[in-house]
Enzyme design. Structure first.
Site, PDB file in Angstrom:
ATOM      1  N   VAL A  16       0.727  -1.231  -0.033  1.00  0.00           N
ATOM      2  CA  VAL A  16       0.015  -0.033  -0.035  1.00  0.00           C
ATOM      3  C   VAL A  16       0.865   1.199   0.121  1.00  0.00           C
ATOM      4  O   VAL A  16       0.689   2.108  -0.655  1.00  0.00           O
ATOM      5  CB  VAL A  16      -0.980  -0.070   1.245  1.00  0.00           C
ATOM      6  N   TYR A  67      11.887   9.100  11.450  1.00  0.00           N
ATOM      7  CA  TYR A  67      10.829  10.281  11.873  1.00  0.00           C
ATOM      8  C   TYR A  67      11.638  11.790  11.870  1.00  0.00           C
ATOM      9  O   TYR A  67      10.779  12.528  11.307  1.00  0.00           O
ATOM     10  CB  TYR A  67      10.291  10.015  13.085  1.00  0.00           C
ATOM     11  N   ALA A  82      -0.509  -4.175   9.777  1.00  0.00           N
ATOM     12  CA  ALA A  82      -0.837  -5.646   9.100  1.00  0.00           C
ATOM     13  C   ALA A  82      -2.010  -5.370   8.095  1.00  0.00           C
ATOM     14  O   ALA A  82      -2.812  -4.684   8.107  1.00  0.00           O
ATOM     15  CB  ALA A  82      -1.110  -6.455  10.072  1.00  0.00           C
ATOM     16  N   ARG A  90     -11.675  -5.608   8.257  1.00  0.00           N
ATOM     17  CA  ARG A  90     -10.774  -4.855   8.448  1.00  0.00           C
ATOM     18  C   ARG A  90     -10.958  -4.558  10.160  1.00  0.00           C
ATOM     19  O   ARG A  90      -9.859  -4.488  10.790  1.00  0.00           O
ATOM     20  CB  ARG A  90     -11.457  -3.433   7.875  1.00  0.00           C
ATOM     21  N   SER A 121      -3.905   2.972   6.777  1.00  0.00           N
ATOM     22  CA  SER A 121      -4.048   1.707   7.066  1.00  0.00           C
ATOM     23  C   SER A 121      -5.555   1.225   8.043  1.00  0.00           C
ATOM     24  O   SER A 121      -6.156   2.150   8.387  1.00  0.00           O
ATOM     25  CB  SER A 121      -2.979   1.295   8.246  1.00  0.00           C
ATOM     26  N   ASN A 122      -5.704  -0.176   7.722  1.00  0.00           N
ATOM     27  CA  ASN A 122      -7.023  -0.489   8.325  1.00  0.00           C
ATOM     28  C   ASN A 122      -6.927  -0.994   9.866  1.00  0.00           C
ATOM     29  O   ASN A 122      -5.707  -1.400  10.163  1.00  0.00           O
ATOM     30  CB  ASN A 122      -7.738  -1.499   7.488  1.00  0.00           C
ATOM     31  N   VAL A 124      -9.539   2.116   9.178  1.00  0.00           N
ATOM     32  CA  VAL A 124      -9.108   3.329   9.279  1.00  0.00           C
ATOM     33  C   VAL A 124      -9.624   4.035   9.972  1.00  0.00           C
ATOM     34  O   VAL A 124      -9.042   5.105  10.727  1.00  0.00           O
ATOM     35  CB  VAL A 124      -8.988   3.835   7.682  1.00  0.00           C
ATOM     36  N   ASP A 125     -11.106   3.776  10.342  1.00  0.00           N
ATOM     37  CA  ASP A 125     -11.865   4.829  11.051  1.00  0.00           C
ATOM     38  C   ASP A 125     -11.413   4.658  12.546  1.00  0.00           C
ATOM     39  O   ASP A 125     -11.295   5.714  13.211  1.00  0.00           O
ATOM     40  CB  ASP A 125     -13.297   4.320  10.957  1.00  0.00           C
ATOM     41  N   ASP A 150     -14.421   3.427  -1.476  1.00  0.00           N
ATOM     42  CA  ASP A 150     -15.749   2.735  -1.700  1.00  0.00           C
ATOM     43  C   ASP A 150     -16.612   3.575  -2.649  1.00  0.00           C
ATOM     44  O   ASP A 150     -17.001   2.919  -3.418  1.00  0.00           O
ATOM     45  CB  ASP A 150     -16.332   2.445  -0.154  1.00  0.00           C
ATOM     46  N   THR A 151     -16.416   4.991  -2.675  1.00  0.00           N
ATOM     47  CA  THR A 151     -17.189   5.806  -3.225  1.00  0.00           C
ATOM     48  C   THR A 151     -16.806   5.643  -4.788  1.00  0.00           C
ATOM     49  O   THR A 151     -17.740   5.673  -5.596  1.00  0.00           O
ATOM     50  CB  THR A 151     -16.986   7.252  -2.810  1.00  0.00           C
ATOM     51  N   ARG A 153     -15.472   3.061  -6.118  1.00  0.00           N
ATOM     52  CA  ARG A 153     -15.964   1.615  -6.632  1.00  0.00           C
ATOM     53  C   ARG A 153     -17.702   1.687  -6.894  1.00  0.00           C
ATOM     54  O   ARG A 153     -18.297   1.203  -8.007  1.00  0.00           O
ATOM     55  CB  ARG A 153     -15.859   0.591  -5.388  1.00  0.00           C
ATOM     56  N   HIS A 177     -15.486   2.446   6.724  1.00  0.00           N
ATOM     57  CA  HIS A 177     -14.781   1.811   5.541  1.00  0.00           C
ATOM     58  C   HIS A 177     -14.740   0.427   6.056  1.00  0.00           C
ATOM     59  O   HIS A 177     -13.872  -0.112   6.364  1.00  0.00           O
ATOM     60  CB  HIS A 177     -13.410   2.623   5.419  1.00  0.00           C
TER      61      HIS A 177
END
Length: 312
Positions: A16, A67, A82, A90, A121-122, A124-125, A150-151, A153, A177
């Site tokens: 990703v 960093y 991961a 998710r 990363s998931n 994500v929310d 998603d939108t 898609r 998500h």
């Protein structure tokens, strides 16, 4: 204003993170890209590989670092953690990736307290909420990629069904998500015409087309993971689109994930609603008119996220 001398850092250079780096590199949006990974050699290898395309793209400096090297970044993208395994949701990644996130945000805040932090990363929310609640970054500058993909898609599948360019489809996926996301059919449109009226005129229209699109949007990631192990190209482009809106101060409406307070009776949770995104990050979140059923689904989506938050 379009910032031409921008600096962007990416934390995590798996499939990703590297796909995001590639999308940003070829877009010409930034002149400096810093890659950071716990596997330093992996980050170095990605930086080298990307840099070797220098003669084909606009000038950009791509380096691997830590960093401290992220200092001065307009945007820091967090893509570490991961990946989903086949059959895994998710939200089932929560504990593993919150632990990874907690190891990132404190040292990152030391060097990038004024940066916009973009979580990819998931889940994500959940990760957006944790980052926001950490208090290390300014209000409105913590953004999740949310349901931007998603939108896309949703619009792609509607475009296929109606035989219309997906860019001419106006429709949103809201909420988590993930499995509880809400496809907002009631407000969707094409060419100023209500989507449901337009699609009834499409060749092959039948009573099952909505269910078919709903299933394909909701299960897209699972289908891809089953076939190739993970998803990364489309989220790379979705992330590029968010970055573009920020750097160009476009004030574009995107379904990013952000802290929600008192919208549709929902508070103290991060999820996706139509949001104006610009150089300051989150500018304003909208509450579009939804059907009663969609509002109920959105509230259920928020409750799903809150259940996982309680267990952190």
């Amino acid at each position: 204003m379009y910032i031409t001398k921008s600096k962007i850092s990416i934390i995590g250079t798996g499939m990703v993170g590297s796909s995001i780096a590639y999308a940003l590199m070829i877009s010409g949006l930034t002149s400096r890209l810093v890659l950071v990974d716990i596997d330093e050699k992996r980050a170095q290898g990605e930086a080298m590989d990307l840099s070797h395309s220098a003669s084909f793209i606009k000038p950009i400096k791509i380096t691997a670092g830590d960093y401290a090297d992220c200092k001065g970044s307009q945007i820091v993208i967090i893509a570490a953690g991961a990946n989903q395994k086949p059959g895994e949701t998710r939200l089932e990644l929560t504990n593993r990736n919150v632990e990874v996130l907690n190891s990132i945000i404190k040292p990152l805040s030391k060097h990038c307290p004024d940066s916009i932090v973009l979580l990819v990363s998931n889940p994500v929310d959940i990760l957006t909420y944790v980052t926001h609640k950490s208090g290390y970054f300014k209000n409105g500058r913590v953004i999740g990629s949310g349901t931007v993909l998603d939108t896309s898609r949703f619009r792609y599948l509607i475009g296929q069904h109606c035989q219309v360019d997906p860019r001419s489809v106006h429709a949103y996926v809201l909420g988590e998500h993930g499995d509880s996301e809400v496809l907002t059919w009631s407000s969707a449109s094409i060419g100023g015409m209500k989507l449901l009226d337009f699609c009834r005129l499409a060749p092959g229209a039948n009573e099952n087309w909505k269910k078919d699109i709903d299933y394909k949007v909701r299960k897209a990631a699972y289908e891809i993971i089953t076939r190739k192990g993970s998803t990364y190209y489309a989220i790379g482009m979705a992330t590029k689109r968010i970055v573009e809106a920020i750097l160009r101060n476009e004030k574009s409406v995107l379904t990013v994930s952000a802290m929600i307070n008192n919208a549709y009776g929902i508070s103290d949770v991060c999820l996706s609603l139509p949001t104006i995104v610009g150089s300051r990050g989150i500018i304003r979140t909208f509450e579009p008119k939804l059907s009663t059923e969609e509002i109920t689904e959105l509230q259920r989506s928020a409750d799903t996220l809150k259940k996982y938050l309680k267990n952190l």
